[in-house]
Design a protein around this motif. Structure first.
Motif, PDB file in Angstrom:
ATOM      1  N   PRO A   1     -15.306 -81.773  55.023  1.00 44.60           N
ATOM      2  CA  PRO A   1     -14.916 -83.162  55.248  1.00 44.60           C
ATOM      3  C   PRO A   1     -16.218 -83.425  56.662  1.00 44.60           C
ATOM      4  O   PRO A   1     -16.712 -83.124  57.404  1.00 44.60           O
ATOM      5  CB  PRO A   1     -13.854 -83.308  55.458  1.00 44.60           C
ATOM      6  CG  PRO A   1     -13.376 -82.181  56.368  1.00 44.60           C
ATOM      7  CD  PRO A   1     -13.944 -81.194  55.182  1.00 44.60           C
TER       8      PRO A   1
ATOM      9  N   PRO B   1     -19.996 -88.880  60.135  1.00 38.60           N
ATOM     10  CA  PRO B   1     -18.231 -89.924  59.635  1.00 38.60           C
ATOM     11  C   PRO B   1     -18.784 -91.374  59.226  1.00 38.60           C
ATOM     12  O   PRO B   1     -17.591 -91.765  58.903  1.00 38.60           O
ATOM     13  CB  PRO B   1     -17.245 -89.251  60.735  1.00 38.60           C
ATOM     14  CG  PRO B   1     -17.727 -89.039  62.095  1.00 38.60           C
ATOM     15  CD  PRO B   1     -18.944 -88.782  61.501  1.00 38.60           C
TER      16      PRO B   1
ATOM     17  N   SER C   1      -6.960 -85.837  62.919  1.00 34.46           N
ATOM     18  CA  SER C   1      -8.228 -86.105  62.285  1.00 34.46           C
ATOM     19  C   SER C   1      -8.821 -85.820  61.301  1.00 34.46           C
ATOM     20  O   SER C   1      -9.777 -87.533  60.922  1.00 34.46           O
ATOM     21  CB  SER C   1      -8.847 -84.774  62.538  1.00 34.46           C
ATOM     22  OG  SER C   1      -8.483 -84.408  64.334  1.00 34.46           O
ATOM     23  N   THR C   2      -7.929 -86.659  59.854  1.00 37.33           N
ATOM     24  CA  THR C   2      -8.156 -86.635  58.604  1.00 37.33           C
ATOM     25  C   THR C   2      -8.101 -88.498  58.212  1.00 37.33           C
ATOM     26  O   THR C   2      -8.512 -89.394  57.968  1.00 37.33           O
ATOM     27  CB  THR C   2      -7.252 -86.254  57.842  1.00 37.33           C
ATOM     28  OG1 THR C   2      -7.692 -84.539  58.057  1.00 37.33           O
ATOM     29  CG2 THR C   2      -7.743 -87.435  56.304  1.00 37.33           C
ATOM     30  N   ARG C   3      -7.322 -88.695  59.030  1.00 36.54           N
ATOM     31  CA  ARG C   3      -7.335 -90.061  59.362  1.00 36.54           C
ATOM     32  C   ARG C   3      -8.384 -91.250  60.053  1.00 36.54           C
ATOM     33  O   ARG C   3      -8.296 -91.672  60.108  1.00 36.54           O
ATOM     34  CB  ARG C   3      -5.816 -90.653  59.964  1.00 36.54           C
ATOM     35  CG  ARG C   3      -5.099 -91.665  60.388  1.00 36.54           C
ATOM     36  CD  ARG C   3      -3.822 -91.743  61.132  1.00 36.54           C
ATOM     37  NE  ARG C   3      -3.400 -93.564  60.943  1.00 36.54           N
ATOM     38  CZ  ARG C   3      -2.375 -94.123  61.642  1.00 36.54           C
ATOM     39  NH1 ARG C   3      -1.695 -92.953  62.352  1.00 36.54           N
ATOM     40  NH2 ARG C   3      -1.889 -95.347  62.231  1.00 36.54           N
TER      41      ARG C   3
ATOM     42  N   GLY D   1     -14.757 -93.960  58.271  1.00 34.20           N
ATOM     43  CA  GLY D   1     -16.039 -93.834  57.116  1.00 34.20           C
ATOM     44  C   GLY D   1     -15.851 -95.139  56.326  1.00 34.20           C
ATOM     45  O   GLY D   1     -16.082 -95.738  55.709  1.00 34.20           O
ATOM     46  N   GLU D   2     -14.192 -95.751  56.742  1.00 31.19           N
ATOM     47  CA  GLU D   2     -14.168 -97.338  56.058  1.00 31.19           C
ATOM     48  C   GLU D   2     -14.725 -98.563  56.933  1.00 31.19           C
ATOM     49  O   GLU D   2     -14.156 -99.380  57.317  1.00 31.19           O
ATOM     50  CB  GLU D   2     -12.785 -97.759  56.215  1.00 31.19           C
ATOM     51  CG  GLU D   2     -12.207 -96.965  55.380  1.00 31.19           C
ATOM     52  CD  GLU D   2     -10.970 -96.903  54.568  1.00 31.19           C
ATOM     53  OE1 GLU D   2     -10.026 -97.335  55.425  1.00 31.19           O
ATOM     54  OE2 GLU D   2      -9.948 -96.330  54.337  1.00 31.19           O
TER      55      GLU D   2
ATOM     56  N   ARG E   1     -13.740 -99.334  60.825  1.00 34.66           N
ATOM     57  CA  ARG E   1     -11.981 -99.943  61.431  1.00 34.66           C
ATOM     58  C   ARG E   1     -12.211 -99.029  62.416  1.00 34.66           C
ATOM     59  O   ARG E   1     -11.872 -98.530  62.788  1.00 34.66           O
ATOM     60  CB  ARG E   1     -11.373 -99.777  60.908  1.00 34.66           C
ATOM     61  CG  ARG E   1     -11.128 -99.955  59.497  1.00 34.66           C
ATOM     62  CD  ARG E   1      -9.247 -99.534  58.566  1.00 34.66           C
ATOM     63  NE  ARG E   1      -9.255 -98.403  57.945  1.00 34.66           N
ATOM     64  CZ  ARG E   1      -8.380 -97.530  58.794  1.00 34.66           C
ATOM     65  NH1 ARG E   1      -7.792 -97.969  59.431  1.00 34.66           N
ATOM     66  NH2 ARG E   1      -8.273 -96.806  57.771  1.00 34.66           N
TER      67      ARG E   1
ATOM     68  N   ARG F   1     -11.033 -90.205  60.702  1.00 37.09           N
ATOM     69  CA  ARG F   1     -12.340 -89.793  59.976  1.00 37.09           C
ATOM     70  C   ARG F   1     -12.398 -90.964  58.420  1.00 37.09           C
ATOM     71  O   ARG F   1     -13.171 -91.751  58.163  1.00 37.09           O
ATOM     72  CB  ARG F   1     -12.283 -88.597  58.986  1.00 37.09           C
ATOM     73  CG  ARG F   1     -12.811 -87.863  60.241  1.00 37.09           C
ATOM     74  CD  ARG F   1     -13.396 -86.538  58.830  1.00 37.09           C
ATOM     75  NE  ARG F   1     -13.061 -85.048  58.817  1.00 37.09           N
ATOM     76  CZ  ARG F   1     -12.310 -83.919  59.910  1.00 37.09           C
ATOM     77  NH1 ARG F   1     -11.547 -84.554  59.320  1.00 37.09           N
ATOM     78  NH2 ARG F   1     -12.568 -83.112  60.552  1.00 37.09           N
ATOM     79  N   GLN F   2     -11.482 -91.364  58.283  1.00 45.27           N
ATOM     80  CA  GLN F   2     -10.917 -92.821  57.603  1.00 45.27           C
ATOM     81  C   GLN F   2     -10.938 -93.913  57.717  1.00 45.27           C
ATOM     82  O   GLN F   2     -11.996 -94.662  57.460  1.00 45.27           O
ATOM     83  CB  GLN F   2      -9.774 -92.530  56.126  1.00 45.27           C
ATOM     84  CG  GLN F   2      -9.357 -93.554  55.343  1.00 45.27           C
ATOM     85  CD  GLN F   2      -8.213 -93.757  54.821  1.00 45.27           C
ATOM     86  OE1 GLN F   2      -6.816 -92.728  55.088  1.00 45.27           O
ATOM     87  NE2 GLN F   2      -7.778 -93.644  54.396  1.00 45.27           N
ATOM     88  N   ALA F   3     -10.667 -93.604  58.777  1.00 45.41           N
ATOM     89  CA  ALA F   3     -11.203 -95.295  60.233  1.00 45.41           C
ATOM     90  C   ALA F   3     -11.953 -95.137  59.814  1.00 45.41           C
ATOM     91  O   ALA F   3     -13.025 -96.581  59.919  1.00 45.41           O
ATOM     92  CB  ALA F   3     -10.223 -95.193  61.235  1.00 45.41           C
TER      93      ALA F   3
ATOM     94  N   ASP G   1      -9.950 -99.661  64.879  1.00 49.52           N
ATOM     95  CA  ASP G   1      -8.433 -98.328  64.372  1.00 49.52           C
ATOM     96  C   ASP G   1      -8.955 -97.010  64.960  1.00 49.52           C
ATOM     97  O   ASP G   1      -8.286 -96.272  65.588  1.00 49.52           O
ATOM     98  CB  ASP G   1      -8.386 -98.221  63.179  1.00 49.52           C
ATOM     99  CG  ASP G   1      -7.396 -99.769  62.974  1.00 49.52           C
ATOM    100  OD1 ASP G   1      -6.946-100.952  63.349  1.00 49.52           O
ATOM    101  OD2 ASP G   1      -7.208-100.228  61.622  1.00 49.52           O
TER     102      ASP G   1
END
Length: 326
Positions: free
Chosen positions: A76, A227, A173-175, A181-182, A184, A177-179, A187
């Motif tokens: 990731p 990211p 950290s996963t959460r 990547g989108e 946001r 990265r998702q924010a 957030d």
């Protein structure tokens, strides 16, 4: 704060008369990628217990991060480079950062070898703070229960990390990265406790931006996968801590057949030689996704549209002082 790199240097310090770990330490172990609010709570927990016991606080990290070692190019995106991580740990008053090289030698240690060579002989750990899902050792036998068992026998305590939640979910950290990547960004800022930023050194590029009348500072990413991608309104902290407004493009530059990720920053109403300087780029607002245009002329036209849109947004949204919270 002291930085100790490598298990061999950790063992050398153990043999010295001025070993800062001679009386033990309170330690935690992890990637600490991003140093989000969950990490900050753990660091505070370690630092407070170290203060109570009168010993140094220690954060142990790994380079490369284990998922990078195992996953290679499929790992990731990294949220921060090693230097940024050390600087932020320093800002949180950690006494010692230990960085172990995650290669075959460390990877092949059994759980008991890790406890004996790293935790006991290296750190002289007195109190360990780790999550109950912590796993280690090539034999996959290392877990929270084993640490408690060995600690009770060998004289060190083991404590659960505290957990912080936002929106009912654990910060990770996963959460984060998702924010990112989108896109946001709000957030992501809530999870971090600060706006997301990348710090790096300005290097020479191909000067395409200058040819298009939009000079850019090219921030070295060292080939790492970012990211987030796209065009953003940004605040840029200069070496003198002054804040400049700008626009940034981060990604692969598909229109010009980019071969590696890059971060290019155009500073509004600013002109100076920044080569070799370290800048901190804080991402404030997502303007658009990265697009492959049919021609450089179309790219140039869109860049100027981006600049106008970015100016409008920045005119009504004052850039945050990025040096306040690291």
């Amino acid at each position: 704060m002291r930085l100790i790199r490598g298990l061999h240097n950790l063992k050398r310090w153990a043999e010295r008369s001025d070993n800062p770990l001679a009386n033990g330490c309170v330690a935690t172990i992890g990637n600490f990628d991003g140093i989000h609010r969950g990490h900050q709570v753990i660091i505070d927990q370690v630092r407070d217990r170290a203060h109570q016991l009168g010993v140094p606080s220690v954060v142990m990290v790994f380079e490369p991060q284990p998922r990078e070692f195992f996953g290679g190019a499929d790992a990731p995106p990294r949220l921060m480079r090693f230097r940024e991580k050390v600087e932020m740990l320093l800002s949180h008053d950690v006494d010692i950062v230990v960085c172990l090289q995650f290669r075959s030698r460390l990877r092949n240690l059994s759980a008991m070898d890790f406890i004996e060579q790293v935790l006991m002989e290296g750190l002289n750990v007195q109190h360990l703070v780790v999550g109950d899902d912590f796993r280690f050792g090539c034999d996959r036998k290392g877990d929270f229960r084993l640490l408690q068992q060995v600690g009770a026998e060998r004289g060190f305590a083991v404590e659960h990390t505290q957990t912080i939640r936002v929106g009912g979910e654990r910060i990770s950290s996963t959460r984060l990265r998702q924010a990112l990547g989108e896109n946001r960004l709000a957030d992501a800022s809530e999870l971090l406790g600060r706006p997301y930023a990348i710090t790096g050194r300005v290097v020479y590029g191909k000067a395409l931006g200058r040819e298009l009348g939009v000079p850019t500072a090219n921030i070295l990413l060292s080939g790492r996968k970012p990211p987030l991608r796209g065009v953003y309104a940004v605040a840029v902290e200069m070496p003198n801590e002054h804040i400049e407004r700008g626009l940034a493009n981060i990604g692969m530059r598909p229109t010009v057949n980019g071969q590696y990720p890059s971060l290019e920053v155009h500073l509004l109403d600013f002109s100076a030689n920044l080569y070799g300087r370290r800048l901190r780029v804080t991402f404030l607002y997502h303007l658009r996704d990265e697009v492959k245009f049919d021609s450089v002329e179309e790219l140039e036209k869109r860049i100027h549209e981006d600049i106008n849109q970015g100016r409008d947004w920045l005119a009504t949204n004052r850039p945050v002082p990025t040096n306040v919270e690291r």
